[in-house]
Structures are given as C-alpha cells and as structure tokens.
Design a protein around this motif. Sequence first.
Motif, PDB file in Angstrom:
ATOM      1  N   TYR A  37       4.709 -10.384  -8.115  1.00  0.00           N
ATOM      2  CA  TYR A  37       4.386  -8.997  -8.482  1.00  0.00           C
ATOM      3  C   TYR A  37       3.925  -8.212  -7.259  1.00  0.00           C
ATOM      4  O   TYR A  37       4.294  -7.048  -7.078  1.00  0.00           O
ATOM      5  CB  TYR A  37       3.295  -8.952  -9.550  1.00  0.00           C
ATOM      6  CG  TYR A  37       3.696  -9.556 -10.867  1.00  0.00           C
ATOM      7  CD1 TYR A  37       4.687  -8.980 -11.656  1.00  0.00           C
ATOM      8  CD2 TYR A  37       3.077 -10.704 -11.341  1.00  0.00           C
ATOM      9  CE1 TYR A  37       5.054  -9.526 -12.867  1.00  0.00           C
ATOM     10  CE2 TYR A  37       3.427 -11.266 -12.561  1.00  0.00           C
ATOM     11  CZ  TYR A  37       4.419 -10.676 -13.316  1.00  0.00           C
ATOM     12  OH  TYR A  37       4.778 -11.217 -14.518  1.00  0.00           O
ATOM     13  N   ASP A  38       3.125  -8.850  -6.420  1.00  0.00           N
ATOM     14  CA  ASP A  38       2.631  -8.186  -5.208  1.00  0.00           C
ATOM     15  C   ASP A  38       3.769  -7.901  -4.234  1.00  0.00           C
ATOM     16  O   ASP A  38       3.811  -6.834  -3.619  1.00  0.00           O
ATOM     17  CB  ASP A  38       1.564  -9.051  -4.527  1.00  0.00           C
ATOM     18  CG  ASP A  38       0.405  -9.383  -5.452  1.00  0.00           C
ATOM     19  OD1 ASP A  38       0.092  -8.556  -6.340  1.00  0.00           O
ATOM     20  OD2 ASP A  38      -0.179 -10.470  -5.291  1.00  0.00           O
ATOM     21  N   ALA A  54       7.270  -4.370 -13.674  1.00  0.00           N
ATOM     22  CA  ALA A  54       7.603  -5.549 -12.872  1.00  0.00           C
ATOM     23  C   ALA A  54       6.726  -5.677 -11.634  1.00  0.00           C
ATOM     24  O   ALA A  54       6.733  -6.706 -10.974  1.00  0.00           O
ATOM     25  CB  ALA A  54       9.066  -5.502 -12.457  1.00  0.00           C
ATOM     26  N   THR A  55       5.968  -4.637 -11.319  1.00  0.00           N
ATOM     27  CA  THR A  55       5.082  -4.673 -10.146  1.00  0.00           C
ATOM     28  C   THR A  55       3.616  -4.793 -10.543  1.00  0.00           C
ATOM     29  O   THR A  55       2.743  -4.713  -9.693  1.00  0.00           O
ATOM     30  CB  THR A  55       5.261  -3.411  -9.282  1.00  0.00           C
ATOM     31  OG1 THR A  55       4.759  -2.277  -9.986  1.00  0.00           O
ATOM     32  CG2 THR A  55       6.704  -3.183  -8.901  1.00  0.00           C
ATOM     33  N   SER A  56       3.346  -4.974 -11.814  1.00  0.00           N
ATOM     34  CA  SER A  56       1.968  -5.031 -12.309  1.00  0.00           C
ATOM     35  C   SER A  56       1.558  -6.470 -12.584  1.00  0.00           C
ATOM     36  O   SER A  56       2.000  -7.075 -13.562  1.00  0.00           O
ATOM     37  CB  SER A  56       1.843  -4.202 -13.597  1.00  0.00           C
ATOM     38  OG  SER A  56       0.562  -4.369 -14.159  1.00  0.00           O
ATOM     39  N   ARG A  57       0.711  -7.009 -11.714  1.00  0.00           N
ATOM     40  CA  ARG A  57       0.228  -8.377 -11.916  1.00  0.00           C
ATOM     41  C   ARG A  57      -0.721  -8.445 -13.113  1.00  0.00           C
ATOM     42  O   ARG A  57      -0.732  -9.398 -13.865  1.00  0.00           O
ATOM     43  CB  ARG A  57      -0.498  -8.874 -10.669  1.00  0.00           C
ATOM     44  CG  ARG A  57      -0.893 -10.339 -10.769  1.00  0.00           C
ATOM     45  CD  ARG A  57      -1.865 -10.762  -9.705  1.00  0.00           C
ATOM     46  NE  ARG A  57      -1.229 -11.111  -8.470  1.00  0.00           N
ATOM     47  CZ  ARG A  57      -1.705 -12.039  -7.644  1.00  0.00           C
ATOM     48  NH1 ARG A  57      -2.811 -12.687  -7.952  1.00  0.00           N
ATOM     49  NH2 ARG A  57      -1.105 -12.303  -6.524  1.00  0.00           N
ATOM     50  N   GLN A  58      -1.514  -7.406 -13.298  1.00  0.00           N
ATOM     51  CA  GLN A  58      -2.512  -7.408 -14.368  1.00  0.00           C
ATOM     52  C   GLN A  58      -1.889  -7.218 -15.757  1.00  0.00           C
ATOM     53  O   GLN A  58      -2.302  -7.845 -16.723  1.00  0.00           O
ATOM     54  CB  GLN A  58      -3.557  -6.327 -14.109  1.00  0.00           C
ATOM     55  CG  GLN A  58      -4.739  -6.397 -15.041  1.00  0.00           C
ATOM     56  CD  GLN A  58      -5.803  -5.360 -14.691  1.00  0.00           C
ATOM     57  OE1 GLN A  58      -5.599  -4.482 -13.870  1.00  0.00           O
ATOM     58  NE2 GLN A  58      -6.938  -5.463 -15.344  1.00  0.00           N
ATOM     59  N   PHE A  59      -0.891  -6.317 -15.850  1.00  0.00           N
ATOM     60  CA  PHE A  59      -0.268  -6.022 -17.145  1.00  0.00           C
ATOM     61  C   PHE A  59       1.261  -6.041 -17.029  1.00  0.00           C
ATOM     62  O   PHE A  59       1.920  -5.025 -17.228  1.00  0.00           O
ATOM     63  CB  PHE A  59      -0.734  -4.659 -17.665  1.00  0.00           C
ATOM     64  CG  PHE A  59      -2.205  -4.563 -17.893  1.00  0.00           C
ATOM     65  CD1 PHE A  59      -2.796  -5.220 -18.961  1.00  0.00           C
ATOM     66  CD2 PHE A  59      -3.007  -3.835 -17.034  1.00  0.00           C
ATOM     67  CE1 PHE A  59      -4.163  -5.139 -19.170  1.00  0.00           C
ATOM     68  CE2 PHE A  59      -4.376  -3.745 -17.235  1.00  0.00           C
ATOM     69  CZ  PHE A  59      -4.953  -4.403 -18.307  1.00  0.00           C
ATOM     70  N   HIS A  64       1.816  -0.106 -20.519  1.00  0.00           N
ATOM     71  CA  HIS A  64       0.623   0.289 -19.779  1.00  0.00           C
ATOM     72  C   HIS A  64       0.647  -0.272 -18.357  1.00  0.00           C
ATOM     73  O   HIS A  64       0.115   0.341 -17.439  1.00  0.00           O
ATOM     74  CB  HIS A  64      -0.678  -0.045 -20.518  1.00  0.00           C
ATOM     75  CG  HIS A  64      -0.847  -1.454 -20.944  1.00  0.00           C
ATOM     76  ND1 HIS A  64      -0.191  -1.990 -22.024  1.00  0.00           N
ATOM     77  CD2 HIS A  64      -1.600  -2.452 -20.424  1.00  0.00           C
ATOM     78  CE1 HIS A  64      -0.538  -3.258 -22.161  1.00  0.00           C
ATOM     79  NE2 HIS A  64      -1.386  -3.563 -21.209  1.00  0.00           N
ATOM     80  N   GLY A  65       1.324  -1.399 -18.133  1.00  0.00           N
ATOM     81  CA  GLY A  65       1.507  -1.899 -16.772  1.00  0.00           C
ATOM     82  C   GLY A  65       2.371  -0.948 -15.965  1.00  0.00           C
ATOM     83  O   GLY A  65       2.103  -0.678 -14.794  1.00  0.00           O
ATOM     84  N   ALA A  66       3.408  -0.410 -16.604  1.00  0.00           N
ATOM     85  CA  ALA A  66       4.271   0.567 -15.939  1.00  0.00           C
ATOM     86  C   ALA A  66       3.498   1.839 -15.607  1.00  0.00           C
ATOM     87  O   ALA A  66       3.572   2.356 -14.495  1.00  0.00           O
ATOM     88  CB  ALA A  66       5.467   0.884 -16.835  1.00  0.00           C
ATOM     89  N   LEU A  67       2.730   2.329 -16.577  1.00  0.00           N
ATOM     90  CA  LEU A  67       1.947   3.540 -16.368  1.00  0.00           C
ATOM     91  C   LEU A  67       0.928   3.347 -15.250  1.00  0.00           C
ATOM     92  O   LEU A  67       0.831   4.169 -14.329  1.00  0.00           O
ATOM     93  CB  LEU A  67       1.231   3.941 -17.660  1.00  0.00           C
ATOM     94  CG  LEU A  67       0.260   5.111 -17.544  1.00  0.00           C
ATOM     95  CD1 LEU A  67       0.994   6.388 -17.198  1.00  0.00           C
ATOM     96  CD2 LEU A  67      -0.522   5.272 -18.833  1.00  0.00           C
ATOM     97  N   MET A  68       0.183   2.256 -15.312  1.00  0.00           N
ATOM     98  CA  MET A  68      -0.862   2.022 -14.320  1.00  0.00           C
ATOM     99  C   MET A  68      -0.278   1.797 -12.924  1.00  0.00           C
ATOM    100  O   MET A  68      -0.859   2.233 -11.926  1.00  0.00           O
ATOM    101  CB  MET A  68      -1.734   0.849 -14.745  1.00  0.00           C
ATOM    102  CG  MET A  68      -2.559   1.175 -15.985  1.00  0.00           C
ATOM    103  SD  MET A  68      -3.460  -0.233 -16.633  1.00  0.00           S
ATOM    104  CE  MET A  68      -4.731  -0.394 -15.393  1.00  0.00           C
TER     105      MET A  68
END
Length: 88
Positions: A37-38, A54-59, A64-68
């Motif tokens: 992800y990193d 796909a770039t959100s390790r947390q979500f 919400h991972g996409a949004l954040m």
Amino acid sequence: SKALAEPKSFHVSRWKSDRFAQGTHSYLKEDADVRTYDVLSKPLENKVFFAGEATSRQFPSSAHGALMSGQREAVNIALTEAKKLGIL
C-alpha cells in the motif's frame, strides 16, 4: 505571494461502467506484504500523486479508504507546492 496554478488536466475513472473492472476493488493476496500500500501511494517525482482505496493501508478496499487517501494526497500536493513557492 504566488497563487497555485490550476491543474492542466485530470482524469476521472468510471469503474462501475468499465467492462473489465465492473466496479471491482483492490485486495492483497493472503501472503502479500502490507507495505505494498505504501509503495502504491508514493508520488512520482513529486508531480504525479496517487490516491484510492488501493493506496490505503488503514482502510483498504473501501470507500472511506479512497476518500481518506484523496484527502491525504490533497495535503501532500499542497505541501509540495508550498515548498516550491517558498511558503514552507
């Protein structure tokens, strides 16, 4: 102070209507390294920035991972431009 330039272009993907993706989302294989992800979120030469679930390790694999991640990259772009302008 200098104003930030407007983007020259942008692209909006339509995953739901894409006949190959069909609304899919990303996932890592069971034995994959979570640092993937990193790696996916690293900018290219501080000019091309990547966001999305796909770039959100947390979500990962979530709206919400996409949004954040989009918010994260908006901050990264602003900081990069501020440094170029000598604001930071």
